[in-house]
Design a protein around this motif. Structure first.
Motif, PDB file in Angstrom:
ATOM      1  N   PHE A 426       0.886  -1.121   0.032  1.00 44.51           N
ATOM      2  CA  PHE A 426       0.005   0.121  -0.050  1.00 44.51           C
ATOM      3  C   PHE A 426       0.910   1.415   0.107  1.00 44.51           C
ATOM      4  N   CYS A 427       1.844   1.394   0.888  1.00 47.18           N
ATOM      5  CA  CYS A 427       2.967   2.550   0.948  1.00 47.18           C
ATOM      6  C   CYS A 427       3.577   2.548  -0.335  1.00 47.18           C
ATOM      7  N   PHE A 428       3.969   1.663  -0.869  1.00 49.84           N
ATOM      8  CA  PHE A 428       4.799   1.709  -2.228  1.00 49.84           C
ATOM      9  C   PHE A 428       3.764   2.205  -3.259  1.00 49.84           C
ATOM     10  N   LEU A 429       2.685   1.702  -3.330  1.00 46.98           N
ATOM     11  CA  LEU A 429       1.718   2.263  -4.623  1.00 46.98           C
ATOM     12  C   LEU A 429       1.533   3.830  -4.387  1.00 46.98           C
ATOM     13  N   TYR A 430       1.409   4.148  -3.016  1.00 42.86           N
ATOM     14  CA  TYR A 430       0.825   5.573  -2.785  1.00 42.86           C
ATOM     15  C   TYR A 430       2.012   6.333  -3.339  1.00 42.86           C
ATOM     16  N   LEU A 431       3.160   5.991  -3.048  1.00 46.01           N
ATOM     17  CA  LEU A 431       4.248   6.644  -3.701  1.00 46.01           C
ATOM     18  C   LEU A 431       4.282   7.264  -5.247  1.00 46.01           C
ATOM     19  N   GLY A 432       3.455   6.179  -5.899  1.00 48.48           N
ATOM     20  CA  GLY A 432       3.234   6.434  -7.408  1.00 48.48           C
ATOM     21  C   GLY A 432       2.402   7.662  -7.641  1.00 48.48           C
ATOM     22  N   LEU A 433       1.489   8.147  -6.512  1.00 50.56           N
ATOM     23  CA  LEU A 433       0.842   9.699  -6.965  1.00 50.56           C
ATOM     24  C   LEU A 433       1.817  10.699  -6.961  1.00 50.56           C
ATOM     25  N   PHE A 434       3.025  10.589  -6.500  1.00 55.29           N
ATOM     26  CA  PHE A 434       3.666  12.014  -6.616  1.00 55.29           C
ATOM     27  C   PHE A 434       4.288  12.035  -7.984  1.00 55.29           C
ATOM     28  N   PRO A 435       4.767  13.355  -8.319  1.00 50.86           N
ATOM     29  CA  PRO A 435       5.412  13.459  -9.866  1.00 50.86           C
ATOM     30  C   PRO A 435       6.723  12.786  -9.997  1.00 50.86           C
ATOM     31  N   GLU A 436       7.020  12.360 -10.950  1.00 53.14           N
ATOM     32  CA  GLU A 436       8.111  11.923 -11.501  1.00 53.14           C
ATOM     33  C   GLU A 436       9.518  13.102 -11.022  1.00 53.14           C
ATOM     34  N   ASP A 437      10.490  12.182 -10.485  1.00 54.71           N
ATOM     35  CA  ASP A 437      11.569  12.822  -9.795  1.00 54.71           C
ATOM     36  C   ASP A 437      11.198  13.694  -8.552  1.00 54.71           C
ATOM     37  N   SER A 438      10.316  13.446  -8.014  1.00 54.57           N
ATOM     38  CA  SER A 438       9.876  14.279  -6.743  1.00 54.57           C
ATOM     39  C   SER A 438      10.772  13.863  -5.645  1.00 54.57           C
ATOM     40  N   VAL A 439      11.190  14.953  -4.815  1.00 51.96           N
ATOM     41  CA  VAL A 439      11.956  14.663  -3.507  1.00 51.96           C
ATOM     42  C   VAL A 439      10.807  14.803  -2.724  1.00 51.96           C
ATOM     43  N   ILE A 440      10.608  13.722  -2.002  1.00 54.13           N
ATOM     44  CA  ILE A 440       9.275  13.751  -1.208  1.00 54.13           C
ATOM     45  C   ILE A 440       9.671  13.764   0.315  1.00 54.13           C
ATOM     46  N   SER A 441       9.229  14.822   1.053  1.00 54.03           N
ATOM     47  CA  SER A 441       9.321  15.010   2.383  1.00 54.03           C
ATOM     48  C   SER A 441       8.775  13.725   3.278  1.00 54.03           C
ATOM     49  N   VAL A 442       9.655  13.361   3.984  1.00 51.41           N
ATOM     50  CA  VAL A 442       9.136  11.942   4.927  1.00 51.41           C
ATOM     51  C   VAL A 442       8.211  12.396   5.930  1.00 51.41           C
ATOM     52  N   ARG A 443       8.316  13.572   6.495  1.00 50.86           N
ATOM     53  CA  ARG A 443       7.241  14.018   7.508  1.00 50.86           C
ATOM     54  C   ARG A 443       6.083  14.085   6.766  1.00 50.86           C
ATOM     55  N   LYS A 444       5.862  14.579   5.646  1.00 50.19           N
ATOM     56  CA  LYS A 444       4.554  14.630   5.035  1.00 50.19           C
ATOM     57  C   LYS A 444       4.030  13.307   4.505  1.00 50.19           C
ATOM     58  N   LEU A 445       5.119  12.549   4.153  1.00 54.30           N
ATOM     59  CA  LEU A 445       4.675  11.183   3.726  1.00 54.30           C
ATOM     60  C   LEU A 445       3.974  10.516   4.965  1.00 54.30           C
TER      61      LEU A 445
END
Length: 888
Positions: A426-445
């Motif tokens: 579930f967590c891995f698929l959720y990451l697919g929502l973010f745009p390509e090459d996004s640097v994703i804040s872990v706090r936000k995640l």
């Protein structure tokens, strides 16, 4: 994907029965029967999950169960929230008035549950037709939960690079050739071949750093934003100031091109364009922004497309990064699967099967890295490895009918996905929502995942946040996610997903109707979407057409223009993310009707006021209203948000003292004014860990500290002084805060340090404080201090002295933008525990202190934006004594 979604929904349905039992008395038996029906359906999901890739009708069967499970949760939560809203904290008259309405709603929910049970009966009847068997109650599809053996991240991937030594030397030599013309050097190869890894090795090579006085790196990708690319390069070439950021935001393309051209025209520059997909993206930059004026500048380009490389420079053959040879593949496999260093062997009973797994990876570094991460978490037994090999063979045989090595690698990635535990899928698929090459804040995640309710609920406080962070670490340890940035204490601060793995997540999510991404203006939004990420607004302003999808999550990315939503149509939303959507207008009061909302992100929207109706969002866990240098007016409703965990603001303004007491779940509170803190009994905030307070020159900090001294959960205190004038003259009382271990002071004209500090202080940050005297004689005596960060912190002294045995616990020191600092003296025996020293933009600093070479614990030295003379004058012995030297 059947198990993660449906298992979680069934568990949440059970939790809802317990939580909302007082509101569900009239339909409790029906709800319990519905839950039991869903549990029975789950018994068939293991077989279905293993076969749904083979047959579309089985996927549809699983999808129907999922939709029914979601609808069950929605029905119960919406009903309970309505009853709770009208009866909680109200008098007898209100409850009696609402009683007839409750009877009507009980009748309605009863009919809806009956309708759901009929749907489940039809689904169950079709099961035998599809030949789906009952394989028991198990909810995982491949293997056991990952054993959490390795906590190290793939961020420091340089140590595991193999087979790149010769090509690195050749590339460096090519870049350093005596040719005054601007030249383009290209690296090409298939996705996952290691192009970016190689480019980083070259970019950070010592000879390359010395040759080019101006360097920048930008990731282009398939969906590049030209203006964003130009801004990214300009930011790397100039000191970052608010004025620069504001100016770049307002510039049109031609202005940005002209500015970049001017920044580069007299420089010997190296610019890396990573992951260029189209010739057009090269043409935009090369023709107008990169000068060719005889300065021996270079552009390093990586691409999957040979035509792009040859188009960029027809006179040079690109460097092709081919797949690894057999021995290099085996060495990389050993490092990833066993965690061994160079030349370490493999247990004899595992070597044969291990070599076969490595061979089937077809020499692709990404595939080897991912499957190695999968094996690292498993028992080192021949049976376990053979099981992976046998499953791998099934995927491989299916992929061989497709398109060669790329699909073979895709099969490996799919195996790694299939091996994930349910919650990690579930967590891995959720990451697919973010745009390509996004640097994703872990706090936000973490905030998003917790709001989704996918974290296991246990007894200890904050365990949902802890579990979410651990899942980030697990995905990184499996090499399904890459670490983008680490904190000083080795925690993951941000992450990214390799584009091959993102494609896998999107493909899997689309197969399962898990989410939808709207990334072109022509996309139509499905009426069945539960999770929607909007990367580009549709041309039709009626985004959702005549039928509104049953959305649970709605996230906007890179959308700057204002949007309008009819909130009444989205009552099933749990997550609403408007970050950086420039509204500049009040949030509609109808937001209060989205009663199930748990996560509301309004960061960067520049809304003037939060409506009073936000107080109706009793399930809200995270509220973010930060907008740089922008006050948000907040009506006095915060105290009603009983589920609130995190409230982020730069500054909140309220006409009356803002009431917050009694919020037992609140962990983070920032942007609250001094007066509002003093008007509340802070002891009632029993979970509060981080508190950010806006103070003025009239704020009495000694009384504030006394007020906070009994808040035993408080660990981090940030005092921010945004107004003109001077800091509070009585900046005292900090010694009363025995529980506080982190202190941050932000604001102009502090001039002198506080008379005391919290006795257990381990982290201190000073920003914009303009101290007049060297602060080191005071700070070096703080016995527990392990982290010190100073940014625009003082302007008076030209010399800084750290005395003998000073800072005996300090592990990290950052000196940032100390423009008057000319010399740092470190006496013998000082900083005995220092591990990382970071110096940024201290432009008058002549040299580093010689004593650093004698600090045996010093592992990392980072120099950012320092003058060329400073870099060229670095002591050779010092440089050789530090394992990790990073110059930016």
């Amino acid at each position: 994907m059947a198990d993660p979604v449906i298992s979680f929904v069934i568990e949440r349905t059970g939790d809802l029965l317990i939580e909302k039992i007082v509101f569900l008395k009239g339909v409790r038996r029906q709800v319990e029967r519905l839950k039991n029906d869903l549990v029975r359906m789950r018994c068939f999901l293991k077989d279905a999950d293993q076969r749904q890739d083979e047959e579309e009708r089985i996927r549809n069967w699983v999808s129907e169960i999922r939709a029914a499970a979601y609808d069950a949760e929605d029905i119960i939560e919406i009903f309970a929230s309505k009853v709770e809203f009208f009866t909680k904290d109200e008098g007898l008259v209100t409850k009696l008035t609402y009683y007839p309405l409750k009877i009507v709603k009980l009748c309605k929910i009863g009919k809806e549950i009956e309708s759901l049970q009929m749907r489940l009966n039809d689904i169950a009847a079709s099961r035998e037709k599809f030949g789906i068997k009952n394989l028991g109650e198990g909810t995982t599809t491949h293997g056991e939960e990952l054993q959490w053996i390795r906590r190290s991240s793939p961020f420091s991937e340089e140590k595991d690079v193999v087979g790149l030594g010769e090509i690195t030397k050749s590339l460096v030599a090519e870049l350093l050739k005596e040719d005054r013309n601007r030249r383009v050097v290209s690296i090409i190869g298939m996705g996952g071949a290691g192009k970016t890894t190689l480019a980083k090795k070259v970019y950070n090579h010592a000879d390359v750093r010395e040759r080019f006085n101006c360097r920048a790196w930008v990731c282009v990708s398939s969906s590049y934003d030209y203006r964003k690319m130009l801004r990214a390069i300009i930011k790397q070439l100039n000191p970052i100031t608010n004025e620069l950021l504001d100016m770049l935001e307002k510039m049109e393309e031609e202005d940005l091109e002209r500015r970049l051209y001017q920044d580069l025209q007299d420089k010997c520059y190296l610019v890396v364009l990573d992951d260029v997909w189209e010739e057009a993206s090269w043409d935009c930059l090369a023709r107008r922004a990169f000068p060719d004026v005889g300065t021996a500048s270079r552009v390093l380009l990586t691409s999957r497309n040979r035509d792009v490389a040859q188009h960029a420079d027809a006179y040079r053959h690109p460097y092709e990064l081919k797949t690894l040879g057999q021995e290099d593949s085996w060495q990389l496999f050993l490092k990833k699967a066993l965690g061994h260093g160079a030349n370490a062997g493999c247990p004899s009973d595992l070597e044969e099967v291990g070599r076969e797994i490595a061979r089937r990876c077809a020499g692709q570094p990404l595939a080897i890295t991912v499957i190695g991460g999968l094996l690292l978490g498993k028992n080192k037994s021949k049976t376990e490895w053979e099981n992976v090999l046998n499953n791998f063979g099934a995927y491989l045989s299916r992929s061989q009918s497709e398109a060669g090595k790329i699909s073979e690698a895709g099969a490996i990635l799919e195996l790694s996905y299939a091996d994930l535990p349910a919650n990690l899928k579930f967590c891995f698929l959720y990451l697919g929502l973010f745009p390509e090459d996004s640097v994703i804040s872990v706090r936000k995640l973490i905030g998003l995942w917790v709001a989704e309710g996918i974290m296991q609920k246990r007894d200890a406080k904050n365990l949902e946040e802890t579990a979410a962070y651990e899942d980030v670490e697990r995905l990184c340890s499996r090499n399904m996610v890459q670490v983008a940035e680490m904190t000083v204490d080795k925690r993951i601060k941000s992450c990214r997903v390799h584009d091959l793995l993102r494609e896998l997540a999107i493909r899997k999510a689309e197969d399962e109707n898990f989410f939808q991404i709207n990334d072109t203006r022509d996309d139509e939004i499905s009426a069945k979407s539960r999770y929607l990420a909007v990367h580009s607004l549709p041309q039709d302003k009626n985004y959702f057409g005549s039928s509104t999808p049953p959305l649970r999550s709605l996230l906007f990315f890179n959308i700057r223009e204002n949007i309008s939503l009819i909130f009444k149509s989205f009552r099933k939303l749990r997550i609403l993310d408007f970050e950086n959507v420039r509204m500049y207008s009040n949030l509609p009061k109808e937001i209060g009707e989205v009663r199930l909302l748990r996560y509301l992100n309004l960061r960067g929207t520049y809304i003037p006021r939060l409506p009073l109706s936000v107080g109706c969002l009793r399930n809200l866990q995270t509220l973010d209203i930060r907008s740089f240098d922008w006050e948000v007016k907040v009506s006095n409703f915060i105290w009603k948000l009983e589920s609130l965990r995190h409230l982020y603001a730069d500054e909140m303004e309220c006409d009356v003292p803002l009431k917050i007491e009694g919020l037992r779940n609140l962990q983070t509170l920032s942007g609250i004014r001094f007066g509002d803190v003093m008007h509340n009994n802070m002891i009632t905030l029993t979970s509060l860990q981080k508190l950010g307070i806006v103070v003025t020159e009239r704020s009495e900090t000694d009384k504030l500290c006394m007020h906070l001294s009994e808040v035993g959960s408080l660990k981090a205190l940030h005092l921010c002084f945004y107004w003109g004038g001077r800091w509070p003259q009585s900046l005292g009382g900090l010694s009363k805060l025995h529980h506080v271990t982190e202190l941050k002071l932000v604001g102009l004209d502090l001039r002198m340090l506080p008379p005391d500090f919290p006795p257990n202080l381990s982290r201190l940050s000073l920003k914009d404080t303009c101290l007049e005297d060297d602060p080191m004689p005071v700070l070096e005596k703080l016995g527990e201090l392990s982290f010190l960060k100073m940014n625009f912190a003082f302007e008076g002294p030209q010399h800084m002295v750290i005395s003998r045995h000073g800072f005996h616990q300090l592990k990290f020191l950052e000196l940032n933008s100390l423009f008057d600092l000319e010399e740092i003296k470190v006496e013998k025996g000082a900083l005995p525990q220092l591990q990382c020293l970071r110096i940024r933009r201290c432009r008058r600093l002549a040299k580093l202190p010689e004593e650093l070479k004698h600090i045996s614990t010093l592992d990392t030295l980072e120099l950012v934006g320092m003058p060329k003379d400073f870099i060229s004058g670095l002591d050779a012995d010092l440089v050789s004594s530090v394992p990790n030297l990073r110059i930016f």
